[in-house]
Motif scaffolding. Sequence first.
Motif, PDB file in Angstrom:
ATOM      1  N   ARG A  64       0.770  -1.147  -0.080  1.00  0.00           N
ATOM      2  CA  ARG A  64      -0.068   0.048   0.008  1.00  0.00           C
ATOM      3  C   ARG A  64       0.876   1.184  -0.108  1.00  0.00           C
ATOM      4  NH1 ARG A  64      -3.478  -3.910   2.032  1.00  0.00           N
ATOM      5  NH2 ARG A  64      -1.261  -4.778   2.631  1.00  0.00           N
ATOM      6  N   ARG A 114      11.500   3.722   3.573  1.00  0.00           N
ATOM      7  CA  ARG A 114      10.984   2.799   4.658  1.00  0.00           C
ATOM      8  C   ARG A 114      12.038   2.054   5.070  1.00  0.00           C
ATOM      9  NH1 ARG A 114       5.895  -0.888   4.556  1.00  0.00           N
ATOM     10  NH2 ARG A 114       4.870   0.913   5.286  1.00  0.00           N
ATOM     11  N   ARG A 176       4.466   0.870  14.906  1.00  0.00           N
ATOM     12  CA  ARG A 176       4.902   2.240  14.367  1.00  0.00           C
ATOM     13  C   ARG A 176       3.377   2.903  13.926  1.00  0.00           C
ATOM     14  NH1 ARG A 176       8.406   0.096   9.534  1.00  0.00           N
ATOM     15  NH2 ARG A 176       6.850  -0.633   8.189  1.00  0.00           N
ATOM     16  N   VAL A 177       2.683   2.356  13.531  1.00  0.00           N
ATOM     17  CA  VAL A 177       1.233   2.732  13.150  1.00  0.00           C
ATOM     18  C   VAL A 177       0.693   3.031  14.565  1.00  0.00           C
ATOM     19  CG1 VAL A 177      -1.104   2.469  12.251  1.00  0.00           C
ATOM     20  CG2 VAL A 177       0.992   1.255  11.281  1.00  0.00           C
ATOM     21  N   ARG A 230      -1.983  -5.832  12.876  1.00  0.00           N
ATOM     22  CA  ARG A 230      -1.491  -7.272  12.344  1.00  0.00           C
ATOM     23  C   ARG A 230      -0.589  -7.622  13.641  1.00  0.00           C
ATOM     24  NH1 ARG A 230       3.246  -8.591   9.366  1.00  0.00           N
ATOM     25  NH2 ARG A 230       3.925  -6.468   9.388  1.00  0.00           N
ATOM     26  N   GLN A 232       3.006  -8.334  14.012  1.00  0.00           N
ATOM     27  CA  GLN A 232       4.078  -8.072  13.320  1.00  0.00           C
ATOM     28  C   GLN A 232       5.218  -9.123  13.855  1.00  0.00           C
ATOM     29  OE1 GLN A 232       3.915  -3.503  13.648  1.00  0.00           O
ATOM     30  NE2 GLN A 232       2.127  -4.728  14.283  1.00  0.00           N
ATOM     31  N   ARG A 235       8.907  -9.047  13.598  1.00  0.00           N
ATOM     32  CA  ARG A 235       9.544  -7.778  14.497  1.00  0.00           C
ATOM     33  C   ARG A 235       9.690  -8.569  16.074  1.00  0.00           C
ATOM     34  NH1 ARG A 235       6.526  -3.193  12.423  1.00  0.00           N
ATOM     35  NH2 ARG A 235       7.327  -2.706  10.363  1.00  0.00           N
ATOM     36  N   GLY A 271      -3.499  -2.661   7.177  1.00  0.00           N
ATOM     37  CA  GLY A 271      -3.113  -3.449   6.209  1.00  0.00           C
ATOM     38  C   GLY A 271      -1.738  -4.084   6.445  1.00  0.00           C
TER      39      GLY A 271
HETATM   40  C1  NCD Z   1       1.974  -0.988   8.233  1.00  0.00           C
HETATM   41  C2  NCD Z   1       3.425  -0.883   8.571  1.00  0.00           C
HETATM   42  O1  NCD Z   1       4.128  -1.282   7.517  1.00  0.00           O
HETATM   43  O2  NCD Z   1       3.857  -0.345   9.665  1.00  0.00           O
HETATM   44  N1  NCD Z   1       1.328  -1.247   7.208  1.00  0.00           N
HETATM   45  C3  NCD Z   1       1.342  -0.354   6.083  1.00  0.00           C
HETATM   46  O3  NCD Z   1       2.131   0.616   6.131  1.00  0.00           O
HETATM   47  N2  NCD Z   1       0.190  -0.061   5.437  1.00  0.00           N
HETATM   48  C4  NCD Z   1       1.353  -1.877   9.334  1.00  0.00           C
HETATM   49  C5  NCD Z   1       1.819  -3.613   9.018  1.00  0.00           C
HETATM   50  O4  NCD Z   1       2.944  -3.785   8.657  1.00  0.00           O
HETATM   51  O5  NCD Z   1       1.279  -4.187   9.989  1.00  0.00           O
END
Ligand code: NCD
Length: 325
Positions: A64, A114, A176-177, A230, A232, A235, A271
């Motif tokens: 995304r 990223r 981080r979200v 999610r 993760q 990590r 996502g």
């Molecule tokens: C998130 C991320 O990469 O931090 N996804 C995203 O950017 N749409 C969340 C995730 O990976 O679970």
Amino acid sequence: MSIEDRYTWKHRHLLDVTHLDKDDVTHLLDLAASFQEINRRPVRKVPTLKGKTVVLFFAENSTRTRTSFDIAGKRLSADTYSLSVAGSSINKGETLKDTSLTLHAMGPDVIVIRHPSSGAAAYIADLLPCAVVNAGDGWHAHPTQALLDCFSLREAWENRFAGRTLLILGDISHSRVARSNVHLLHMLGVKVRLCSPRTLLPAGVESWPVEVFSDLGRAVADVDAVMCLRLQLERQQAGLLPDLTEYSKRFCLGTKHLDKARPKAVVLHPGPLNRGLEIADDVADSKASLVLDQVAAGVAIRMAVLYLLAVSPPPSFVRGKELVL
Ligand code: NCD
């Protein structure tokens, strides 16, 4: 026109939502709304960033975020170039410093990065004279995700954040979200709740402006929105979650939970979704789900961010007036 009627964007980079004040956020959301209008036109392209170059440097997987930055740049007529770890010299041992200096030598106006290490975006922003956007650094921050979440919530909540309650559910400690959203939503007046197993709560959560729950049924009562996260696993160190079946029994958002929320409550997820683990199929596909609206909002928010950072000197705006493109 008084000085208060004008707003000027003053940031060189977008590294973290903690650098933004309420005016910046309101402005970014309004600007994204103007770009959303362009995204609904039959011809979804304007010449605003013609001649500007945006490099997308993604050292971690992404569907995304990378695609939407790419589309955002192209809709504004910028030239966009993408670099991932696979196929790059990072696989030959090149350092972050040398890869960044190399990319910069090609003359981009903006580098979107990223990276799995927290602080990577700030590190290259210190190193390079061009604008840098953090598209997710380790567990630390994901500012454009939090902004697009706020954009989606603002639409669903008819422009009112104050007094709303949002629950963030799932793997908070590796997210981080979650960190970016807690900061931003709290600043906008939203009451934030967290619900997760104790092993997936971040150290120091006591000082966050949130209410913490371990029982999903209680956490979801009377909320206006739930944001599922999610697990993760990439990590996580081993042993934090002994049993995924047990986890999904306690923390997977199902319709029986959503029934306890406010009648018009909405569901978000950044996502990618792991259906059946943190979100049930019927919730993910329900009318309450904003998942695809979030994706669409992501393009508009990233258009706004690229526009603000690539235009120099920084643009100033007359408050309350829409951007006409
Ligand atoms: C998130 C991320 O990469 O931090 N996804 C995203 O950017 N749409 C969340 C995730 O990976 O679970």
